[in-house]
Design a protein around this motif. Structure first.
Motif, PDB file in Angstrom:
ATOM      1  N   SER A 266      29.343  31.765  38.473  1.00 55.88           N
ATOM      2  CA  SER A 266      29.348  32.858  39.447  1.00 55.88           C
ATOM      3  C   SER A 266      30.198  34.007  38.930  1.00 55.88           C
ATOM      4  CB  SER A 266      29.902  32.365  40.795  1.00 55.88           C
ATOM      5  OG  SER A 266      31.264  31.964  40.659  1.00 55.88           O
ATOM      6  N   TRP A 267      29.947  35.194  39.472  1.00 54.50           N
ATOM      7  CA  TRP A 267      30.708  36.384  39.116  1.00 54.50           C
ATOM      8  C   TRP A 267      31.003  37.176  40.380  1.00 54.50           C
ATOM      9  CZ3 TRP A 267      30.224  41.655  39.725  1.00 54.50           C
ATOM     10  CH2 TRP A 267      31.105  42.445  38.975  1.00 54.50           C
ATOM     11  N   GLU A 268      32.241  37.640  40.497  1.00 52.89           N
ATOM     12  CA  GLU A 268      32.659  38.436  41.653  1.00 52.89           C
ATOM     13  C   GLU A 268      33.516  39.594  41.175  1.00 52.89           C
ATOM     14  OE1 GLU A 268      35.399  37.953  45.729  1.00 52.89           O
ATOM     15  OE2 GLU A 268      34.935  36.214  44.475  1.00 52.89           O
ATOM     16  N   ALA A 269      33.235  40.790  41.651  1.00 54.67           N
ATOM     17  CA  ALA A 269      34.010  41.960  41.259  1.00 54.67           C
ATOM     18  C   ALA A 269      35.436  41.870  41.797  1.00 54.67           C
ATOM     19  CB  ALA A 269      33.334  43.231  41.787  1.00 54.67           C
ATOM     20  N   GLY A 270      36.328  42.653  41.161  1.00 56.28           N
ATOM     21  CA  GLY A 270      37.672  42.772  41.721  1.00 56.28           C
ATOM     22  C   GLY A 270      38.817  42.449  40.798  1.00 56.28           C
ATOM     23  N   GLN A 271      38.549  41.973  39.577  1.00 57.69           N
ATOM     24  CA  GLN A 271      39.632  41.628  38.656  1.00 57.69           C
ATOM     25  C   GLN A 271      39.738  42.676  37.543  1.00 57.69           C
ATOM     26  OE1 GLN A 271      40.778  38.312  35.242  1.00 57.69           O
ATOM     27  NE2 GLN A 271      39.292  37.761  36.811  1.00 57.69           N
ATOM     28  N   ALA A 272      40.930  43.195  37.318  1.00 50.47           N
ATOM     29  CA  ALA A 272      41.156  44.191  36.277  1.00 50.47           C
ATOM     30  C   ALA A 272      41.299  43.524  34.914  1.00 50.47           C
ATOM     31  CB  ALA A 272      42.410  45.003  36.581  1.00 50.47           C
ATOM     32  N   SER A 273      40.795  44.198  33.891  1.00 46.07           N
ATOM     33  CA  SER A 273      41.041  43.757  32.522  1.00 46.07           C
ATOM     34  C   SER A 273      42.525  43.897  32.213  1.00 46.07           C
ATOM     35  CB  SER A 273      40.236  44.599  31.534  1.00 46.07           C
ATOM     36  OG  SER A 273      40.710  44.418  30.209  1.00 46.07           O
ATOM     37  N   ALA A 274      43.102  42.882  31.575  1.00 49.23           N
ATOM     38  CA  ALA A 274      44.508  42.933  31.180  1.00 49.23           C
ATOM     39  C   ALA A 274      44.699  43.674  29.874  1.00 49.23           C
ATOM     40  CB  ALA A 274      45.065  41.514  31.057  1.00 49.23           C
ATOM     41  N   LEU A 275      43.587  44.066  29.211  1.00 53.34           N
ATOM     42  CA  LEU A 275      43.677  44.622  27.856  1.00 53.34           C
ATOM     43  C   LEU A 275      42.985  45.975  27.755  1.00 53.34           C
ATOM     44  CD1 LEU A 275      42.970  41.253  26.077  1.00 53.34           C
ATOM     45  CD2 LEU A 275      45.142  42.499  26.055  1.00 53.34           C
ATOM     46  N   ASP A 276      42.958  46.706  28.851  1.00 53.08           N
ATOM     47  CA  ASP A 276      42.302  48.011  28.894  1.00 53.08           C
ATOM     48  C   ASP A 276      43.344  49.116  29.036  1.00 53.08           C
ATOM     49  OD1 ASP A 276      40.408  50.053  29.200  1.00 53.08           O
ATOM     50  OD2 ASP A 276      40.195  49.692  31.346  1.00 53.08           O
ATOM     51  N   ASN A 277      43.730  49.443  30.246  1.00 54.50           N
ATOM     52  CA  ASN A 277      44.690  50.498  30.517  1.00 54.50           C
ATOM     53  C   ASN A 277      46.105  50.053  30.145  1.00 54.50           C
ATOM     54  OD1 ASN A 277      46.533  52.253  32.410  1.00 54.50           O
ATOM     55  ND2 ASN A 277      44.527  53.229  32.481  1.00 54.50           N
ATOM     56  N   ALA A 278      46.986  51.023  29.874  1.00 58.19           N
ATOM     57  CA  ALA A 278      48.382  50.694  29.581  1.00 58.19           C
ATOM     58  C   ALA A 278      49.063  50.033  30.771  1.00 58.19           C
ATOM     59  CB  ALA A 278      49.146  51.950  29.162  1.00 58.19           C
ATOM     60  N   VAL A 279      48.561  50.316  31.971  1.00 57.77           N
ATOM     61  CA  VAL A 279      49.036  49.631  33.183  1.00 57.77           C
ATOM     62  C   VAL A 279      47.965  48.617  33.566  1.00 57.77           C
ATOM     63  CG1 VAL A 279      49.683  49.905  35.606  1.00 57.77           C
ATOM     64  CG2 VAL A 279      50.319  51.664  33.930  1.00 57.77           C
ATOM     65  N   ILE A 280      48.312  47.340  33.560  1.00 55.01           N
ATOM     66  CA  ILE A 280      47.315  46.295  33.773  1.00 55.01           C
ATOM     67  C   ILE A 280      46.529  46.515  35.057  1.00 55.01           C
ATOM     68  CG2 ILE A 280      47.004  43.829  34.232  1.00 55.01           C
ATOM     69  CD1 ILE A 280      49.265  43.273  32.275  1.00 55.01           C
ATOM     70  N   ALA A 281      47.202  46.894  36.125  1.00 52.53           N
ATOM     71  CA  ALA A 281      46.539  47.061  37.422  1.00 52.53           C
ATOM     72  C   ALA A 281      45.471  48.131  37.404  1.00 52.53           C
ATOM     73  CB  ALA A 281      47.584  47.379  38.497  1.00 52.53           C
ATOM     74  N   ARG A 282      45.522  49.043  36.436  1.00 52.24           N
ATOM     75  CA  ARG A 282      44.550  50.134  36.355  1.00 52.24           C
ATOM     76  C   ARG A 282      43.410  49.821  35.393  1.00 52.24           C
ATOM     77  NH1 ARG A 282      49.034  54.954  35.638  1.00 52.24           N
ATOM     78  NH2 ARG A 282      50.115  54.660  37.648  1.00 52.24           N
ATOM     79  N   GLY A 283      43.375  48.628  34.856  1.00 51.11           N
ATOM     80  CA  GLY A 283      42.303  48.253  33.935  1.00 51.11           C
ATOM     81  C   GLY A 283      40.951  48.245  34.625  1.00 51.11           C
ATOM     82  N   ARG A 284      39.908  48.442  33.851  1.00 53.81           N
ATOM     83  CA  ARG A 284      38.565  48.467  34.431  1.00 53.81           C
ATOM     84  C   ARG A 284      38.226  47.097  35.011  1.00 53.81           C
ATOM     85  NH1 ARG A 284      37.771  47.702  29.071  1.00 53.81           N
ATOM     86  NH2 ARG A 284      36.177  46.206  28.408  1.00 53.81           N
ATOM     87  N   ASP A 285      37.326  47.091  35.953  1.00 50.55           N
ATOM     88  CA  ASP A 285      36.951  45.869  36.661  1.00 50.55           C
ATOM     89  C   ASP A 285      36.039  45.014  35.772  1.00 50.55           C
ATOM     90  OD1 ASP A 285      36.115  43.876  38.406  1.00 50.55           O
ATOM     91  OD2 ASP A 285      35.723  45.245  40.065  1.00 50.55           O
ATOM     92  N   VAL A 286      36.525  43.841  35.366  1.00 53.68           N
ATOM     93  CA  VAL A 286      35.698  42.920  34.577  1.00 53.68           C
ATOM     94  C   VAL A 286      35.211  41.752  35.426  1.00 53.68           C
ATOM     95  CG1 VAL A 286      36.716  43.526  32.366  1.00 53.68           C
ATOM     96  CG2 VAL A 286      37.745  41.696  33.733  1.00 53.68           C
ATOM     97  N   GLY A 287      35.721  41.643  36.642  1.00 58.25           N
ATOM     98  CA  GLY A 287      35.244  40.610  37.552  1.00 58.25           C
ATOM     99  C   GLY A 287      35.812  39.230  37.272  1.00 58.25           C
ATOM    100  N   THR A 288      35.538  38.336  38.201  1.00 60.67           N
ATOM    101  CA  THR A 288      36.036  36.964  38.138  1.00 60.67           C
ATOM    102  C   THR A 288      34.888  35.988  37.972  1.00 60.67           C
ATOM    103  OG1 THR A 288      38.030  37.397  39.448  1.00 60.67           O
ATOM    104  CG2 THR A 288      37.171  35.139  39.489  1.00 60.67           C
TER     105      THR A 288
END
Length: 322
Positions: A266-288
């Motif tokens: 299964s896949w669900e939106a809402g999880q940020a990539s930890a390796l995108d933006n310099a601030v983890i919380a602002r990372g693009r949504d890669v989902g769960t």
């Protein structure tokens, strides 16, 4: 995490290529039995920058109730561990980024929660082996860009992506992987308001920051000179690994989940990539992603980069669809 700029990391990579091998490691690792190993080519193992324990693993972490945690953004990723009737636990990637291994005990089972940022590989292991219960640290070495762990009891070296001992007295032994998954903090807390979340460690680190901003958008991984994945798949594309099979996350996301080879993904939106933006919380949504069997039980899996899957499972099966 490895406290280097991208330029310094690249220079360390070149140095590692020139110096890799037991002869230069014996002073740092006097207890490691290099004569026993499963390594075909020592040049595969590189110094990643920090020395042994320069990335400090955590043992006996502290926890607080999920409802009392205020530091973590809703989208930030956490590794979730649910064992038996034990209270569910979340291990935030904001801490694992800088420590990579958490030695803990959940439901009476000694575990190691591990995360290798360079491969995006997050796996929870049972620390019990035929040789006793082990505790793990970060060696500072990399193989195919993946963290090499070591156990403090025999100082054997272990490959994080596979859970196999590759150097030392325990060579050939394998750690049992436990079902677990990476999800957003908001998803964990909504499901487990009385769950436990690891408290911030007492180290001076930029928790919540990503030292490798933009890493998962690069054309090539760092510390890696091996073969790129087939089927035109980008080396830093995420894949869902179940055993020797890998499903491109992009395919799962487009289809909203799928059922194949005896598992339901299964896949669900809402999880940020930890390796995108310099601030983890602002990372693009890669989902769960969650992986379950036909009876609805969680299945051991990993959401890792495609190049790492191909490096460790060169004969693996790519579930690219038709």
């Amino acid at each position: 995490m490895r406290f280097l700029t991208l330029v310094a990391v690249f220079l360390a990579f070149l140095t590692g290529l020139a110096q890799a091998g037991p002869d230069i490691w014996r002073n740092e690792w006097p207890r490691t039995n290099f004569a026993i190993n499963s390594v075909d080519n020592w040049s595969e193992i590189l110094d990643g920058g920090p020395p042994r324990d320069g990335i400090p693993a955590i043992s006996d972490p502290r926890f607080l109730r999920a409802r009392n945690e205020t530091r973590i953004n809703e989208a930030e990723p956490v590794m979730t561990v649910e064992i038996g009737k034990a209270t569910p636990r979340a291990y935030p990637i904001r801490y694992l980024t800088y420590h990579e291994i958490i030695n803990d005990i959940v439901g009476g089972i000694p575990i190691a929660v591990t995360f290798c940022p360079l491969c995006n590989s997050g796996i929870t292991f049972d620390r019990r082996t035929a040789k006793g219960t082990l505790s793990f640290g970060v060696s500072g070495k990399l193989r195919h860009s993946d963290m090499v762990m070591y156990d403090r009891e025999t100082e054997s070296w272990w490959q994080q992506a596979t859970g196999e001992a590759i150097v030392g007295d325990l060579t050939g032994a394998r750690l049992r992987m436990l079902p677990g998954w990476m999800e957003s903090w908001g998803q964990f807390r909504a499901r487990n308001p009385d769950g436990l979340v690891m408290a911030q460690p007492g180290f001076s680190r930029h928790y919540g920051r990503n030292p490798y901003a933009g890493y998962d958008s690069r054309n090539r991984p760092m510390f890696f000179s091996g073969e790129m994945p087939p089927h035109g798949i980008s080396p830093l594309a995420r894949v869902v690994r179940v055993g020797r099979r890998a499903w491109p996350l992009s395919r799962i996301r487009v289809q909203g989940g799928l059922q194949e080879a005896g598992v339901s993904i299964s896949w669900e939106a809402g999880q940020a990539s930890a390796l995108d933006n310099a601030v983890i919380a602002r990372g693009r949504d890669v989902g769960t992603v969650r992986v379950r069997d036909s009876r609805g039980r969680d299945v051991v899996h990993d959401v890792m980069f495609a190049f790492a899957f191909h490096a460790f499972w060169p004969d693996g099966i790519w579930m690219v669809g038709r």
